[in-house]
Each structure stands twice: as C-alpha cells, then as structure tokens.
Design an enzyme around this catalytic site. Structure first.
Site, PDB file in Angstrom:
ATOM      1  CD  GLU A  43      -3.378  -1.020   2.166  1.00  0.00           C
ATOM      2  OE1 GLU A  43      -3.253  -0.270   3.007  1.00  0.00           O
ATOM      3  OE2 GLU A  43      -4.337  -1.821   2.028  1.00  0.00           O
ATOM      4  CD  GLU A  78      -3.968  -5.911   2.709  1.00  0.00           C
ATOM      5  OE1 GLU A  78      -5.022  -5.247   3.242  1.00  0.00           O
ATOM      6  OE2 GLU A  78      -2.988  -5.734   2.959  1.00  0.00           O
TER       7      GLU A  78
END
Length: 500
Positions: free
Chosen positions: A181, A304
């Site tokens: 991220e 995810e």
C-alpha cells in the site's frame, strides 16, 4: 425467516474449453499480519504455553489450516510490513529489541515471533511463504540481506548468520511483495515515484535474468485507482515484475461500517454490492494490464480482500476483531467464484485475515478455537485448487431491495486432473430461493454428491459456546435427468456439487 419460492429456473451452460486456464491454488491464499491477536494469541502462544503447541504455534490452528490446504501465507503485513526490520526478529529471543506497533493499537511487540517462526510454520502447513518486504522505511541493503538470509545456502554473511541462528538450509522463499500500500501506509507515494522505487528494489533482488526465480509483486491499486495500475504497467519493465497487487474490501459504508452481527437487510445489500464489485475491478484493471502486457506475463494479485465492519464491543479498535456470519460466507463464496472465473489473469489472492482479524477463518479465546462460516466456504472450495476452469454462462436472476438490483447467483466450475468436476454456487438473496439448471451435456457425469452451507438467519455465527451452529451438511435437493442437473438454492446459501 420467510422463504419466497423462485418462479423461474435459471439455466446455466457449462462450456468445456481446452484453452481455459488452470485455477491457481494460490487464489486460496491467506494473510497473517502483526495486527491485534492474529499472531500473538492467535497463531503463536509461545513455547511455554499450557495450550498444546509446536514450537509456540497452536496445534489446533495447524490442524485446521492443513484441512484448508492453505497454498500460501502472506506475512508480516499489511501496513506493519513497512515498519518491520527483519533483523529485530531473529537471533536469541531474549536479546531481541521490542518495537511499537503504531498502526495497530499502539502496542509494544517483543519480536518473539519472527522470520524463523513464520517460515517454519509455512513448512509445517505445506504453504508457500509470501513475504511483504519493507520498502517504506527500509533500504535496498536491508532488503537484499533479507533475501540472502532466507534463500542462500552459505558463503555469504547473511547465510552464515542464519546458520548461526539455528537454520542450516535456506527456505527458498519465492514470493516477495515489494512494499505494501505504497499509496497509503507504505509511504503515501505517487504511482510515478513508487514505480521508480520499485524498479530500484526489484533490480537488486536478483540478477539480469532473475535466475533465482523470484516472483516479485508490486504494491498495487487501492480499489478503483486505475491510474495506479496504468502507471505501474507503463513504467515498470516487464523483466522486473511478475505480479501487480490489488486491495479491495467489502463493507456497508467505509466511514460507517456497522456491526458484524447486528446488521439489517439494507446493510447486507450494501455489503454485497461492494463485494460483487470485485468482478468490475478485476475487469477494468485487467483491461489496463492487457494494454501493456497482451501476453499476460504479469499476473493480478488480490492480496487483500474480505469483509470489514466495526470491531466487537469492548475490544481494542486497533485490533480489528470481528465476528463472522452467513454474510461473510456470501462474500467468500461470490469472491472466490469471481477469482476462479478470472483465473486467466488472477493467479494469487489473500483473504484478510487468518485469525482474529477482519474476515478471519479462525477465532481464538484462551485455549479454544472456532471455525467460522468463511473457513467452511474456503474448505468447500479448495476442490478448485489447480483444477482446469470450466467456463459458465447464464443470466442471473435479480436480488432486489429498495428498488436496486444485484445478481443473486454466482457460479464457478472446474475439472481436476482425475476428471472430477466441481460446481460452486452461491445464492445471495436474503429471502428468495432460486432454482438452477446446469446443462452437463458432454461432461459425462453419472454420480453426484454435494455439500451446503446455510442457516436460518443471515446474522447467525459460530460462538465459543456453540461453535458448530454453522457448518456444511450433505446437500440433497437436486436431481439429474437427461444431462440436466436441477437444484434449488435456499436463500443465502453456498453449495458445492461434485460429479464424476
């Protein structure tokens, strides 16, 4: 619950196609972050615990995850990965420095669970380790030393350091996430900046030809940030990348997530709307990838995904502990069907997370563990691992609520190496059963058996007092005649049929 009978039959065509892709077993991966009670108190109870364990890992967890056939496990994060310095987690445990987990609860961690513990766990499970490496607060030197520590036989300082720490042979880690991220907790970078950083780190991981065979995954887009994927696919040379990630969660409203168990039909519908958006996300990210990679050399990695709600009352908000209901079974079943059907491009995925965090497959309390509805869906679906996709085509009936519509039915199918076929079907409708007719012409199926996961309330969940309220049972509501398999799916149910 009042069940409304379906009026029409949905006809499904099964298209056996020699050119269809193999459904990678790695689509069924899991995620173990240093977050809340996922590692400490979940996986790891310590070697001195009275809870039965092997080298500190709960025996009951090992047994349960072996049943799931976990193909890969992602660690140590998540956001935690870009604050983690691997040398703090090796060597004598009494000498390891502690650290503050600022992302998740501001707790102090003693680093007693480190690289050896994780990689040895993966060996016990028969799972491939997927290491999310620190790029946000680390250096190329630290990263390459980590690679040497876990992959080199001997003859370099880091390999010798590993041997000194009690591990003779390397673990030969293949899967590497180059940061996590990076658009957010990994450093709040722009895609252009990260693309350059990625190129730097990926270059020093291996040699000109990647003779080490590393599978390098770039930190990918947040949900529908298509520009992120565009920049990475355009700017990163294809000889430096094997996969690009995507993260997307299912929720009611991001800033008003609601209870994991006390939700109404409106909140359920909203959650399923975000869950079913996964198909659109994959399609649009894939279209961008196809533009720069028409030969499909770079894979899409959804490392995810899962449901995200408010934490359970009385628990640390930073620990993300939530219960798991039939709503989560719907998320799991429809999402896995989507991944299966996109298996030409989607080659790995990781449910967030394995134990006690978000859409967990296992919850723990002291010495007890329980298996969630999501666990049972993952186990029912593991028959698709490394099987050949059987493409399906059908027009789904609608699931209608307050003037809005969603497709009620989700289906994927596969054929394994032994010629056994499996069909996984989900009906997300909260009140209406649906009749499905599978056209099995040409599949040479004579014997059928099935399992179903369902309950009488969407909000039902397993508890430590009643851990088996929701579990798969034998499915009998089907009939085969003239190569037509007709079955009735109850509201909010998951069914897997096996045929040979």
């Amino acid at each position: 619950m009042t069940i409304v009978s379906a009026q029409n039959t949905t006809v499904v065509k099964i298209n056996k196609d020699d050119a269809a892709p193999i459904i990678s077993k790695h689509i069924y991966g899991h995620f173990a972050e240093h977050l809340g009670r996922c590692i400490y108190g979940g996986f790891y109870v310590g070697e001195d615990s009275e809870i039965p364990n092997t080298n500190g890992i709960r025996n009951a967890v090992i047994e349960a995850l072996k049943e799931l056939k976990v193909p890969n496990l992602r660690w140590p994060g998540g956001c935690f990965a870009d604050t983690y310095h691997w040398k703090d987690g090796v060597g004598p445990k009494s000498e390891r420095p502690s650290m503050i987990n600022k992302w998740w609860g501001d707790v102090v961690e003693d680093n007693s669970f480190g690289t050896h513990d994780f990689l040895n766990l993966c060996e016990v499970l028969g799972a491939e380790p997927y290491l999310a490496a620190n790029v946000g607060s680390s250096t190329v030197k630290e990263f390459t030393e980590y690679i040497q520590y876990v992959t080199r036989e001997s003859g370099v300082p880091m390999a010798d350091y590993r041997i000194e720490n009690g591990r003779e042979k390397p673990w030969n880690v293949k899967f590497w996430g180059v940061g996590n991220e990076m658009w957010g907790c990994g450093g709040n970078m722009t895609p252009e900046y990260y693309a350059n950083i990625y190129r730097q780190y990926a270059t020093f991981m291996t040699d000109w030809t990647n003779s080490d065979g590393f599978y390098r995954v770039a930190s990918g887009a947040n949900v529908a940030d298509y520009n992120w994927t565009e920049v990475l696919m355009r700017e990163i040379p294809k000889n430096l990348i094997e996969g690009v990630a995507l993260h997307s969660y299912s929720y009611v409203e991001w800033n008003k997530k609601g209870s994991a168990t006390a939700f109404n039909n409106e909140q359920y519908f909203s959650t399923m709307k975000t869950a079913l958006k996964m198909d659109e996300l994959i399609r649009k990210h894939t279209e961008i990838m196809d533009k720069y990679d028409p030969n499909h050399n770079v894979d899409l990695i959804v490392d995810e995904w899962g449901g995200w709600y408010q934490v359970e009352e009385g628990t640390n908000p930073g620990f993300l502990y939530q219960q798991n209901t039939m709503r989560d079974a719907m998320i799991a079943g429809t999402t896995l069907n989507t991944f299966n059907n996109w298996s030409e491009r989607v080659k790995m995925a990781n449910l967030a997370q394995t134990i006690n965090v978000l859409q967990a497959v296992i919850l723990t309390k002291d010495e007890k563990i329980l298996l969630t509805p999501t666990y049972h869906v993952m186990k029912m679906y593991n028959v698709h691992q490394d099987a050949k996709l059987l493409p399906v085509s059908f027009n789904s009936p609608d699931y209608e609520f307050n003037g809005e519509k969603l497709p009620a039915i989700s289906i994927s199918a596969s054929e394994n190496k032994e010629g056994v076929k499996h069909f996984s079907l989900v009906n997300i409708d909260a009140s209406k059963e649906n009749i499905i007719e599978l056209d099995l012409e040409g599949l040479n199926i004579k014997n059928l058996k099935g399992q179903i996961l369902t309950s009488d309330k969407l909000q039902n969940h397993n508890t430590f007092e009643n851990p088996d309220l929701i579990k798969p049972i034998k499915f009998k509501d089907f009939k085969l005649k003239n190569n037509k398999l007709t079955l009735t799916l109850p509201p909010f149910s998951v069914v897997v049929i096996e045929g040979n």
